[in-house]
Design a protein around this motif. Structure first.
Motif, PDB file in Angstrom:
ATOM      1  N   THR A   1       0.835  -1.202   0.000  1.00 23.71           N
ATOM      2  CA  THR A   1       0.000   0.000   0.000  1.00 23.71           C
ATOM      3  C   THR A   1       0.872   1.254   0.000  1.00 23.71           C
ATOM      4  N   ALA A   2       1.905   1.267   0.840  1.00 23.87           N
ATOM      5  CA  ALA A   2       2.795   2.433   0.909  1.00 23.87           C
ATOM      6  C   ALA A   2       3.539   2.636  -0.416  1.00 23.87           C
ATOM      7  N   ARG A   3       4.070   1.553  -0.990  1.00 25.18           N
ATOM      8  CA  ARG A   3       4.786   1.666  -2.274  1.00 25.18           C
ATOM      9  C   ARG A   3       3.858   2.146  -3.374  1.00 25.18           C
ATOM     10  N   THR A   4       2.661   1.609  -3.437  1.00 31.38           N
ATOM     11  CA  THR A   4       1.713   1.975  -4.488  1.00 31.38           C
ATOM     12  C   THR A   4       1.311   3.439  -4.364  1.00 31.38           C
ATOM     13  N   ALA A   5       1.060   3.900  -3.144  1.00 31.58           N
ATOM     14  CA  ALA A   5       0.690   5.304  -2.938  1.00 31.58           C
ATOM     15  C   ALA A   5       1.862   6.227  -3.268  1.00 31.58           C
ATOM     16  N   ALA A   6       3.088   5.821  -2.928  1.00 33.44           N
ATOM     17  CA  ALA A   6       4.264   6.659  -3.164  1.00 33.44           C
ATOM     18  C   ALA A   6       4.649   6.724  -4.629  1.00 33.44           C
ATOM     19  N   ASP A   7       4.364   5.678  -5.394  1.00 34.61           N
ATOM     20  CA  ASP A   7       4.762   5.622  -6.799  1.00 34.61           C
ATOM     21  C   ASP A   7       3.857   6.410  -7.731  1.00 34.61           C
ATOM     22  N   ARG A   8       2.774   6.941  -7.221  1.00 34.60           N
ATOM     23  CA  ARG A   8       1.833   7.657  -8.073  1.00 34.60           C
ATOM     24  C   ARG A   8       1.937   9.151  -7.827  1.00 34.60           C
ATOM     25  N   PRO A   9       1.807   9.949  -8.879  1.00 30.34           N
ATOM     26  CA  PRO A   9       1.760  11.394  -8.687  1.00 30.34           C
ATOM     27  C   PRO A   9       0.554  11.766  -7.820  1.00 30.34           C
ATOM     28  N   PHE A  10       0.667  12.869  -7.123  1.00 30.03           N
ATOM     29  CA  PHE A  10      -0.388  13.313  -6.201  1.00 30.03           C
ATOM     30  C   PHE A  10      -1.733  13.438  -6.897  1.00 30.03           C
ATOM     31  N   PHE A  11      -1.744  13.923  -8.137  1.00 27.59           N
ATOM     32  CA  PHE A  11      -3.009  14.179  -8.833  1.00 27.59           C
ATOM     33  C   PHE A  11      -3.587  12.923  -9.498  1.00 27.59           C
ATOM     34  N   ASP A  12      -2.838  11.849  -9.521  1.00 24.93           N
ATOM     35  CA  ASP A  12      -3.290  10.633 -10.198  1.00 24.93           C
ATOM     36  C   ASP A  12      -4.302   9.890  -9.324  1.00 24.93           C
ATOM     37  N   ALA A  13      -5.430   9.578  -9.887  1.00 26.00           N
ATOM     38  CA  ALA A  13      -6.437   8.815  -9.150  1.00 26.00           C
ATOM     39  C   ALA A  13      -5.964   7.370  -9.031  1.00 26.00           C
ATOM     40  N   LEU A  14      -5.964   6.874  -7.805  1.00 24.64           N
ATOM     41  CA  LEU A  14      -5.554   5.493  -7.592  1.00 24.64           C
ATOM     42  C   LEU A  14      -6.682   4.563  -8.007  1.00 24.64           C
ATOM     43  N   ASN A  15      -6.315   3.406  -8.461  1.00 27.08           N
ATOM     44  CA  ASN A  15      -7.314   2.489  -9.014  1.00 27.08           C
ATOM     45  C   ASN A  15      -8.051   1.704  -7.928  1.00 27.08           C
ATOM     46  N   ARG A  16      -9.035   0.951  -8.368  1.00 30.37           N
ATOM     47  CA  ARG A  16      -9.884   0.203  -7.450  1.00 30.37           C
ATOM     48  C   ARG A  16      -9.092  -0.818  -6.639  1.00 30.37           C
ATOM     49  N   GLU A  17      -8.131  -1.483  -7.262  1.00 28.33           N
ATOM     50  CA  GLU A  17      -7.344  -2.478  -6.530  1.00 28.33           C
ATOM     51  C   GLU A  17      -6.667  -1.849  -5.314  1.00 28.33           C
ATOM     52  N   PHE A  18      -6.131  -0.646  -5.493  1.00 29.73           N
ATOM     53  CA  PHE A  18      -5.493   0.030  -4.364  1.00 29.73           C
ATOM     54  C   PHE A  18      -6.490   0.250  -3.237  1.00 29.73           C
ATOM     55  N   TRP A  19      -7.668   0.807  -3.568  1.00 29.30           N
ATOM     56  CA  TRP A  19      -8.648   1.111  -2.520  1.00 29.30           C
ATOM     57  C   TRP A  19      -9.198  -0.156  -1.887  1.00 29.30           C
ATOM     58  N   LEU A  20      -9.361  -1.208  -2.665  1.00 31.67           N
ATOM     59  CA  LEU A  20      -9.832  -2.478  -2.117  1.00 31.67           C
ATOM     60  C   LEU A  20      -8.800  -3.047  -1.149  1.00 31.67           C
ATOM     61  N   ARG A  21      -7.559  -3.092  -1.568  1.00 32.32           N
ATOM     62  CA  ARG A  21      -6.516  -3.665  -0.710  1.00 32.32           C
ATOM     63  C   ARG A  21      -6.260  -2.798   0.516  1.00 32.32           C
ATOM     64  N   LYS A  22      -6.347  -1.478   0.363  1.00 36.95           N
ATOM     65  CA  LYS A  22      -6.170  -0.594   1.515  1.00 36.95           C
ATOM     66  C   LYS A  22      -7.319  -0.775   2.509  1.00 36.95           C
ATOM     67  N   ALA A  23      -8.546  -0.834   2.012  1.00 39.81           N
ATOM     68  CA  ALA A  23      -9.699  -1.025   2.891  1.00 39.81           C
ATOM     69  C   ALA A  23      -9.615  -2.384   3.590  1.00 39.81           C
ATOM     70  N   ALA A  24      -9.197  -3.411   2.864  1.00 43.38           N
ATOM     71  CA  ALA A  24      -9.056  -4.739   3.464  1.00 43.38           C
ATOM     72  C   ALA A  24      -7.955  -4.734   4.522  1.00 43.38           C
ATOM     73  N   LEU A  25      -6.853  -4.067   4.226  1.00 43.30           N
ATOM     74  CA  LEU A  25      -5.762  -3.968   5.196  1.00 43.30           C
ATOM     75  C   LEU A  25      -6.245  -3.288   6.473  1.00 43.30           C
TER      76      LEU A  25
END
Length: 154
Positions: A75-99
């Motif tokens: 989760t930390a790597r995925t959030a850090a690798d994206r530009p601030f303005f880039d919308a994160l995808n569903r997989e990120f939000w699903l895995r973050k919510a599950a975590l």
């Protein structure tokens, strides 16, 4: 599927349409005045809402999940690798919510459980918004259901 016809006062059409939409899966309401012009005829196509799938237990939902430490890193790597303005995808939000749900579950006996529970619920609500899903009675159970489906199809 069936058709519903209601004759009502014009001021009640929105309230009646909303009430029917909560009870059934409905199409758009078609409105026509009655012959005398005093009331409104509402026509709606409707169908019974499907029975919801039972929510999986956390043990079942997270059976295929990697360790919590591994998911924190992902989760930390995925959030850090994206530009601030880039919308994160569903997989990120699903895995973050599950975590966050798993962390909250592991802290239920601890005094910090309310903070973890609040964060898990807010992340679950973010996923629900992203999925544009309505009428979810238990946001964290929704995350478990979606995670179980996702993990099974990986």
């Amino acid at each position: 599927m069936f058709e519903i016809r209601i004759i009502c006062d014009p001021a009640d059409t929105d309230r009646i349409s909303q009430a029917l939409a909560t009870a059934f899966t409905t199409g758009l309401a078609r409105q026509h005045p009655t012959r005398d012009g005093q009331r409104t005829r509402l026509y709606l196509t409707a169908d019974h809402r499907p029975e919801p799938e039972p929510w999986p237990a956390p043990v079942e939902a997270y059976a295929l999940a990697p360790s919590i430490i591994s998911e924190i890193g992902w989760t930390a790597r995925t959030a850090a690798d994206r530009p601030f303005f880039d919308a994160l995808n569903r997989e990120f939000w699903l895995r973050k919510a599950a975590l966050l749900d798993r962390i909250a579950l592991s802290n239920e006996a601890d005094s910090t459980a309310s903070d973890a529970t609040d964060l898990a619920t807010r992340a679950a609500q973010r996923l629900i918004e992203l999925d544009d899903t309505a009428d979810v009675s238990d946001p964290r159970a929704y995350v478990r259901q979606q995670y179980a489906h996702w993990a099974k199809n990986q």
